[in-house]
Design an enzyme around this catalytic site. Structure first.
Site, short mmCIF file in Angstrom:
data_model
loop_
_atom_site.label_atom_id
_atom_site.label_comp_id
_atom_site.label_asym_id
_atom_site.label_seq_id
_atom_site.Cartn_x
_atom_site.Cartn_y
_atom_site.Cartn_z
N GLU A 171 -10.56 -9.63 3.38
CA GLU A 171 -9.30 -9.23 4.00
C GLU A 171 -9.58 -9.08 5.49
OE1 GLU A 171 -7.23 -5.81 2.36
OE2 GLU A 171 -6.18 -5.52 4.26
N GLY A 217 1.28 -1.48 4.31
CA GLY A 217 1.65 -0.15 3.86
C GLY A 217 2.57 0.59 4.82
N HIS A 218 2.01 1.00 5.95
CA HIS A 218 2.71 1.93 6.82
C HIS A 218 4.11 1.46 7.24
CE1 HIS A 218 3.54 4.28 10.48
NE2 HIS A 218 2.96 5.24 9.80
N GLU A 230 -8.76 0.49 -2.74
CA GLU A 230 -9.63 0.48 -1.57
C GLU A 230 -10.59 1.65 -1.70
OE1 GLU A 230 -6.21 -1.20 1.50
OE2 GLU A 230 -7.18 0.72 1.90
N ASP A 277 -0.18 4.49 -0.02
CA ASP A 277 -0.90 5.70 0.41
C ASP A 277 0.00 6.72 1.11
OD1 ASP A 277 -3.20 4.49 -0.44
OD2 ASP A 277 -4.04 4.16 1.55
N HIS A 278 0.90 6.19 1.98
CA HIS A 278 1.63 7.13 2.82
C HIS A 278 2.79 7.82 2.10
CE1 HIS A 278 -1.13 6.52 5.88
NE2 HIS A 278 -0.85 5.25 6.05
N ARG A 304 3.21 18.80 1.59
CA ARG A 304 3.82 19.95 0.94
C ARG A 304 2.98 20.52 -0.20
NH1 ARG A 304 9.19 21.87 1.57
NH2 ARG A 304 9.10 22.24 3.78
N ARG A 324 -7.33 12.78 0.97
CA ARG A 324 -6.26 13.28 1.85
C ARG A 324 -4.87 12.80 1.44
NH1 ARG A 324 -7.46 9.98 7.39
NH2 ARG A 324 -9.42 11.08 7.17
N HIS A 325 -4.79 11.67 0.75
CA HIS A 325 -3.46 11.26 0.27
C HIS A 325 -3.49 10.91 -1.23
CE1 HIS A 325 -5.22 7.49 1.58
NE2 HIS A 325 -4.85 7.59 2.83
N HIS A 376 -5.77 3.62 -1.50
CA HIS A 376 -7.10 3.94 -0.99
C HIS A 376 -7.46 5.34 -1.46
CE1 HIS A 376 -9.82 4.24 2.87
NE2 HIS A 376 -10.47 4.53 1.76
N ASN A 414 0.85 -1.19 0.00
CA ASN A 414 0.00 0.00 0.00
C ASN A 414 0.90 1.25 0.00
OD1 ASN A 414 -1.43 2.27 1.15
ND2 ASN A 414 -3.07 0.87 1.68
N HIS A 447 -3.38 -4.63 7.96
CA HIS A 447 -3.49 -3.48 8.85
C HIS A 447 -2.58 -3.64 10.06
CE1 HIS A 447 -4.93 0.18 10.60
NE2 HIS A 447 -5.60 0.40 9.49
N GLY A 448 -1.62 -2.74 10.12
CA GLY A 448 -0.71 -2.71 11.27
C GLY A 448 0.40 -3.74 11.24
N ARG A 457 -9.57 7.99 -0.92
CA ARG A 457 -10.55 8.41 0.11
C ARG A 457 -11.42 9.52 -0.44
NH1 ARG A 457 -8.89 6.63 5.62
NH2 ARG A 457 -10.64 7.90 6.26
N THR A 490 -6.71 6.45 10.18
CA THR A 490 -6.60 5.41 9.17
C THR A 490 -7.87 4.59 9.27
OG1 THR A 490 -5.28 3.51 8.44
CG2 THR A 490 -5.30 3.94 10.79
N THR A 491 -8.00 3.53 8.46
CA THR A 491 -9.22 2.73 8.52
C THR A 491 -9.27 2.03 9.88
OG1 THR A 491 -8.83 2.34 6.19
CG2 THR A 491 -10.58 1.08 7.21
N1 PXP Z 1 -5.74 -3.09 4.36
C1 PXP Z 1 -6.66 -2.10 4.43
C2 PXP Z 1 -8.06 -2.43 4.02
C3 PXP Z 1 -6.33 -0.81 4.84
O1 PXP Z 1 -7.27 0.16 4.88
C4 PXP Z 1 -4.99 -0.53 5.18
C5 PXP Z 1 -4.60 0.85 5.61
O2 PXP Z 1 -4.68 1.72 4.56
C6 PXP Z 1 -4.05 -1.58 5.07
C7 PXP Z 1 -4.46 -2.85 4.68
C8 PXP Z 1 -2.61 -1.37 5.35
O3 PXP Z 1 -2.43 -1.08 6.69
P1 PXP Z 1 -1.01 -0.56 7.17
O4 PXP Z 1 -0.77 0.73 6.48
O5 PXP Z 1 -1.18 -0.41 8.64
O6 PXP Z 1 -0.01 -1.60 6.77
#
Ligand code: PXP
Length: 252
Positions: free
Chosen positions: A151, A213-214, A70, A9-10, A18, A49-50, A43, A7, A191-192, A45, A100-101
């Protein structure tokens, strides 16, 4: 062997801080695929936002593996998905104030609406995944809605401190993965997740894909994007080759 989708997004979060054109999430996607990632996730949104509409469009042209969008189950987003045609759409809940979600989609509580959205996306020839908490009623509802993929939300497990509660959350993920698989659903998790907490999940052969992602974007700041992806990939590629009882990191 499991798959890894990254992912990005970040990367866009940093760009938007910026309001200029770097860093570009498309560049990150190219490097992630170069490092061996199986897919790219963004994602879009509602508040943009990103990730921006342009990112999704360019990624559709550039990404060689699976592009997973997403989205919230809204008219606007379903319309964009039908036009851009990502390979997979993952329906997620979306609240404007959240960082975040935060939780899984309540499929059981909004069955008709989700069923209708799944049908529309499938009609556009897009595979549909539902991001849900690891709970049997949500899995059965996802199956009912004719989604092809679930998921499982790993956030609560990732946030829990080591001990009884964490073991309970891990076991809920395992039971959910098994139930989903028995119902014929493809099982992903995300997630996480990071290099330290993914270990116990890798022993569950039902989980065949990870969305991360993160932690990858964070680590990329220090070791570079390709290496950050490669490190995670090395762990994920070892997944599901052993039964849970033999997994090295099962004990918490
Ligand atoms: N899966 C879904 C559905 C999410 O919304 C996210 C966060 O954007 C992730 C996975 C990835 O989570 P993380 O950024 O914490 O790895």
């Amino acid at each position: 062997m499991a798959l890894l989708s990254v992912n990005v997004d970040h990367v866009a979060t940093l760009r938007q801080a910026r309001g200029i054109d770097e860093p570009d999430p498309v560049w990150a996607a190219v490097l992630a695929e170069k490092a061996g990632a199986d897919g790219i996730i963004v994602h879009l949104r509602e508040d943009r936002r990103h990730i921006q509409d342009r990112d999704l469009q360019v990624l559709r042209q550039v990404v060689k593996g699976r592009l997973n969008m997403e989205l919230a189950a809204t008219e606007e987003m379903v319309g964009i998905a039908a036009q851009v045609r990502p390979d997979r759409c993952t329906l997620v809940p979306e609240k404007r104030q959240e960082l975040t979600t935060e939780g899984g989609l309540d499929v059981a509580g909004s069955l008709e609406r989700i069923k209708d959205t799944v049908e529309r996306l499938r009609e556009a020839d897009i595979e549909v995944s539902l991001f849900i908490d690891p709970a049997s009623e949500q899995i059965k509802a996802a199956h009912n809605c004719k989604a092809q993929v679930v998921e499982l939300h790993t956030g609560a497990y990732c946030d829990a401190r080591e001990g009884k509660e964490r073991r309970r959350l891990l076991s809920a993920l395992e039971d959910s993965a098994r139930l989903a698989r028995r119902l014929g659903l493809t099982v992903a998790a995300g997630h996480g997740l990071n290099l330290r907490n993914i270990g116990p999940l890798l022993g569950f052969p039902e989980i065949v894909e990870y969305s991360i992602g993160h932690s990858i974007v964070s680590r990329a700041l220090f070791v570079g994007f390709e290496q950050a992806v490669a490190e995670m990939l090395a762990l994920v590629r070892g997944a599901a080759t052993q039964r849970p009882s033999e997994a090295p990191q099962r004990r918490l």
